[in-house]
Design a protein around this motif. Structure first.
Motif, short mmCIF file in Angstrom:
data_model
loop_
_atom_site.label_atom_id
_atom_site.label_comp_id
_atom_site.label_asym_id
_atom_site.label_seq_id
_atom_site.Cartn_x
_atom_site.Cartn_y
_atom_site.Cartn_z
N ALA A 148 31.35 -11.02 -30.89
CA ALA A 148 31.66 -12.23 -29.84
C ALA A 148 32.85 -12.70 -29.67
O ALA A 148 33.22 -12.98 -28.55
CB ALA A 148 30.67 -13.29 -30.53
N GLN A 149 33.70 -12.60 -30.81
CA GLN A 149 35.08 -12.98 -30.70
C GLN A 149 35.76 -12.23 -29.56
O GLN A 149 36.65 -12.45 -28.96
CB GLN A 149 35.65 -13.14 -31.80
CG GLN A 149 35.09 -14.62 -32.67
CD GLN A 149 35.70 -14.63 -34.23
OE1 GLN A 149 36.04 -13.61 -34.80
NE2 GLN A 149 36.34 -15.70 -34.47
N ILE A 150 35.55 -10.91 -29.93
CA ILE A 150 36.17 -9.78 -29.18
C ILE A 150 35.90 -9.94 -27.79
O ILE A 150 36.84 -9.79 -26.98
CB ILE A 150 35.89 -8.24 -29.87
CG1 ILE A 150 36.33 -8.22 -31.18
CG2 ILE A 150 36.39 -7.31 -28.64
CD1 ILE A 150 36.07 -6.83 -31.73
N GLY A 151 34.40 -10.15 -27.38
CA GLY A 151 34.20 -10.47 -26.08
C GLY A 151 34.84 -11.84 -25.36
O GLY A 151 35.05 -11.67 -24.29
N LEU A 152 35.03 -12.80 -26.25
CA LEU A 152 35.83 -13.76 -25.67
C LEU A 152 37.19 -13.55 -25.29
O LEU A 152 37.90 -13.86 -24.27
CB LEU A 152 35.73 -15.02 -26.82
CG LEU A 152 34.40 -15.68 -26.82
CD1 LEU A 152 34.29 -16.88 -28.06
CD2 LEU A 152 34.05 -16.52 -25.45
N CYS A 153 37.98 -12.66 -26.36
CA CYS A 153 39.12 -12.36 -25.93
C CYS A 153 39.31 -11.55 -24.54
O CYS A 153 40.13 -11.89 -23.92
CB CYS A 153 39.96 -11.56 -27.00
SG CYS A 153 40.10 -12.53 -28.85
N THR A 154 38.33 -10.66 -24.43
CA THR A 154 38.45 -9.97 -23.21
C THR A 154 38.23 -10.87 -21.99
O THR A 154 38.54 -10.59 -20.99
CB THR A 154 37.46 -8.59 -23.31
OG1 THR A 154 37.58 -8.10 -24.61
CG2 THR A 154 37.58 -7.82 -22.02
N THR A 155 37.24 -11.85 -22.37
CA THR A 155 36.88 -12.65 -21.19
C THR A 155 37.93 -13.53 -20.83
O THR A 155 38.29 -13.68 -19.44
CB THR A 155 35.73 -13.71 -21.79
OG1 THR A 155 34.51 -12.72 -21.81
CG2 THR A 155 35.42 -14.83 -20.47
N VAL A 156 38.76 -13.86 -21.78
CA VAL A 156 39.96 -14.76 -21.38
C VAL A 156 40.89 -14.01 -20.39
O VAL A 156 41.50 -14.23 -19.55
CB VAL A 156 40.86 -15.09 -22.69
CG1 VAL A 156 42.16 -15.68 -22.18
CG2 VAL A 156 40.01 -16.28 -23.47
N GLY A 202 27.91 -9.06 -25.47
CA GLY A 202 28.53 -9.08 -26.74
C GLY A 202 28.06 -9.79 -27.95
O GLY A 202 27.91 -9.30 -29.03
N SER A 203 27.20 -11.01 -27.65
CA SER A 203 26.77 -11.88 -28.80
C SER A 203 25.37 -10.98 -29.01
O SER A 203 25.28 -11.18 -30.29
CB SER A 203 26.75 -13.29 -28.24
OG SER A 203 28.09 -13.98 -28.00
N LEU A 204 24.81 -10.62 -28.27
CA LEU A 204 23.67 -9.89 -28.41
C LEU A 204 23.74 -8.86 -29.47
O LEU A 204 23.02 -8.46 -30.45
CB LEU A 204 22.93 -9.55 -27.26
CG LEU A 204 21.63 -8.72 -27.45
CD1 LEU A 204 20.53 -9.48 -27.99
CD2 LEU A 204 21.11 -8.41 -26.01
N ALA A 205 24.85 -7.93 -29.00
CA ALA A 205 25.04 -6.71 -29.98
C ALA A 205 25.24 -7.31 -31.44
O ALA A 205 25.19 -6.62 -32.39
CB ALA A 205 26.18 -6.07 -29.36
N ALA A 206 26.22 -8.49 -31.42
CA ALA A 206 26.65 -8.81 -32.60
C ALA A 206 25.36 -9.33 -33.54
O ALA A 206 25.48 -8.93 -34.76
CB ALA A 206 27.52 -10.06 -32.72
N ARG A 207 24.43 -9.89 -33.04
CA ARG A 207 23.18 -10.27 -33.71
C ARG A 207 21.97 -9.17 -33.88
O ARG A 207 21.67 -8.94 -34.91
CB ARG A 207 22.62 -11.51 -32.94
CG ARG A 207 23.42 -12.69 -32.84
CD ARG A 207 22.58 -13.75 -32.36
NE ARG A 207 21.98 -13.44 -31.17
CZ ARG A 207 22.27 -13.74 -29.81
NH1 ARG A 207 23.38 -14.47 -29.67
NH2 ARG A 207 21.63 -13.43 -28.84
N ALA A 208 21.91 -8.26 -32.91
CA ALA A 208 20.73 -7.38 -32.89
C ALA A 208 21.08 -5.84 -32.82
O ALA A 208 20.52 -4.98 -33.15
CB ALA A 208 19.97 -7.67 -31.98
#
Length: 431
Positions: A40-48, A379-385
């Motif tokens: 999720a954090q990696i996804g946020l960095c890429t989103t930025v 990204g968050s879904l992959a981190a959880r499931a």
């Protein structure tokens, strides 16, 4: 300066602009993971990074007309040097976010000035009737060569770093920073500023809101363009999901991040080859399917099947997992390239010459927006499931996007009073 000299310099700058991107691509996600960031954090960095790039794309496009091509390219190279150097030493989420911001600024600044420099220079040497296509095509080829070479070198480099010298996965972005420094020197000393019409900074800034509004209004005001923009957003979601989750999946299969970076580099290079093959196959796909819209459906179906195969084989391990993931990755890029090229042709058929640049920028905005949505959700879904559910959702989105091409409105769906535009011949396009 001669035309041949200008071409050589343009090709060199095109190569050096994308070499740092290729060098850091293979290890970027793995480096963040090893430094303690979750998906999720990696996804946020890429989103930025995506948000900064999209937000500055239009303003920086006009900046080259104000400050000059060489100055903007030099600024881009300088931002890249700092961004990748910071990335190589980043140890926290916020350091990676800062690196993403700097990379976004660099990417936005690098969009366009090199080609503009070459066009201006060639016009100055040979006149306004100079043939631009061969030189621009060679520049595009050098960009693809740089990405392919960079990702292979960057993927293998961590395995060559002597133990104790430095963190192995930090070596590729550090090397990318050095490559960007070489670009900075080349731009400053080997790219004399050509004559071109100057615009005021105030005028450029005043045009930005109007351009954004005009692009969105144009893209959403015609049925064919609405569908094509949604297709671009769907492709952006799939691309970002693949780039975010594939490196970790391959590292898990081979057992270590360093070996995973090498495997991902090879797979990514094959993906570039698949993309080139898809572009070459697109005209045949359109003929076989009975039209560009139907050919795009075929490319979309292949892409969805490939992402579905990644999801279905996510539980496999060892050689079977590697082979299945590699094949799915390559076929995915074949499908995306077929769809992308035919969407490009459909877009050109639906707009006038005066509208092409605006629509192209708007399409890029939708593509990046799809990537932002994927980062924030899948990204968050992959981190959880796990990766399988995230890839399943991406495949479902791609299947649904095929419906956008069913009964696609023709090129007659145009602004009232515009003249028809003849469809260009489909051609092979580099990334």
């Amino acid at each position: 300066m001669t035309a041949r000299s200008a071409l050589r310099r343009y090709m060199l700058v095109s190569f050096l602009t994308w070499l740092p991107v290729g060098l850091m691509a293979a290890t970027m996600v793995l480096l963040m993971t090893e430094r303690g960031l979750g998906l999720a954090q990696i996804g946020l960095c890429t989103t930025v990074f995506s948000i900064v790039t999209v937000g500055l794309e239009l303003p920086t496009g006009g900046l080259a007309d104000v400050l000059g091509r060489r100055v903007v390219l030099a600024l881009s190279a300088a931002f890249t040097v700092v961004a990748l150097a910071m990335m190589s030493v980043s140890t926290t989420f916020w350091m990676f976010v800062a690196s993403g911001v700097l990379k976004g600024v660099a990417r936005a600044l690098s969009s366009g000035p090199a080609a503009s420099w070459y066009v201006d220079t060639l016009h100055q040497i040979e006149g306004l009737d100079a043939d631009l296509k061969p030189g621009l095509a060679r520049g595009g080829t050098m960009e693809s060569v740089a990405l392919c070479a960079g990702v292979l070198v960057g993927g293998g480099l961590p395995l060559l770093v002597p133990p104790g010298l430095m963190f192995p996965l930090a070596a590729p972005p550090l090397l990318g920073s050095l490559a960007a420094a070489v670009l900075l020197v080349v731009v400053v000393f080997a790219m004399p500023e050509p004559d071109h019409a100057r615009r005021s900074l105030a005028g450029v800034l005043r045009e930005v809101p109007a351009t954004v509004v005009s692009g969105v209004r144009l893209a959403t005001g015609r049925a064919v363009l609405r569908r094509l923009m949604l297709a671009a957003a769907s492709s952006g979601m799939v691309l970002m999901t693949i780039e975010l989750l594939t490196p970790g999946r391959l590292a898990e299969l081979v057992g270590s991040p360093e070996e995973g970076s090498l495997v991902y580099a090879v797979v990514a290079a094959l993906g570039f080859a698949g993309s080139a093959a898809g572009s070459a196959l697109a005209p045949s796909a359109a003929r076989w399917a009975g039209g560009s819209a139907r050919g795009a459906i075929a490319g979309t179906a292949l892409t969805a099947l490939s992402v579905g195969a990644l999801a279905a084989t996510a539980g496999l391990g060892g050689a079977a997992g590697l082979v299945s993931a590699g094949l799915a990755y390559v076929m995915l890029f074949v499908g995306l390239s077929v769809t992308g090229l035919l969407c490009l042709e459909l877009t050109h058929r639906a707009v006038t010459a005066a509208e092409r640049t605006t629509v192209a920028s708007t399409s890029s905005l939708f593509l990046q927006s799809g990537g932002v949505v994927a980062n924030l959700t899948l990204g968050s879904l992959a981190a959880r499931a796990g990766v399988a559910p995230a890839w399943t959702v991406a495949a479902t989105v791609m299947v649904a996007s095929a419906l956008l091409f069913v009964r696609m409105p023709g090129a007659v769906d145009r602004a009232r009073g515009s003249s028809p535009v003849q469809a260009p011949q489909a051609r092979s396009l580099s990334d």
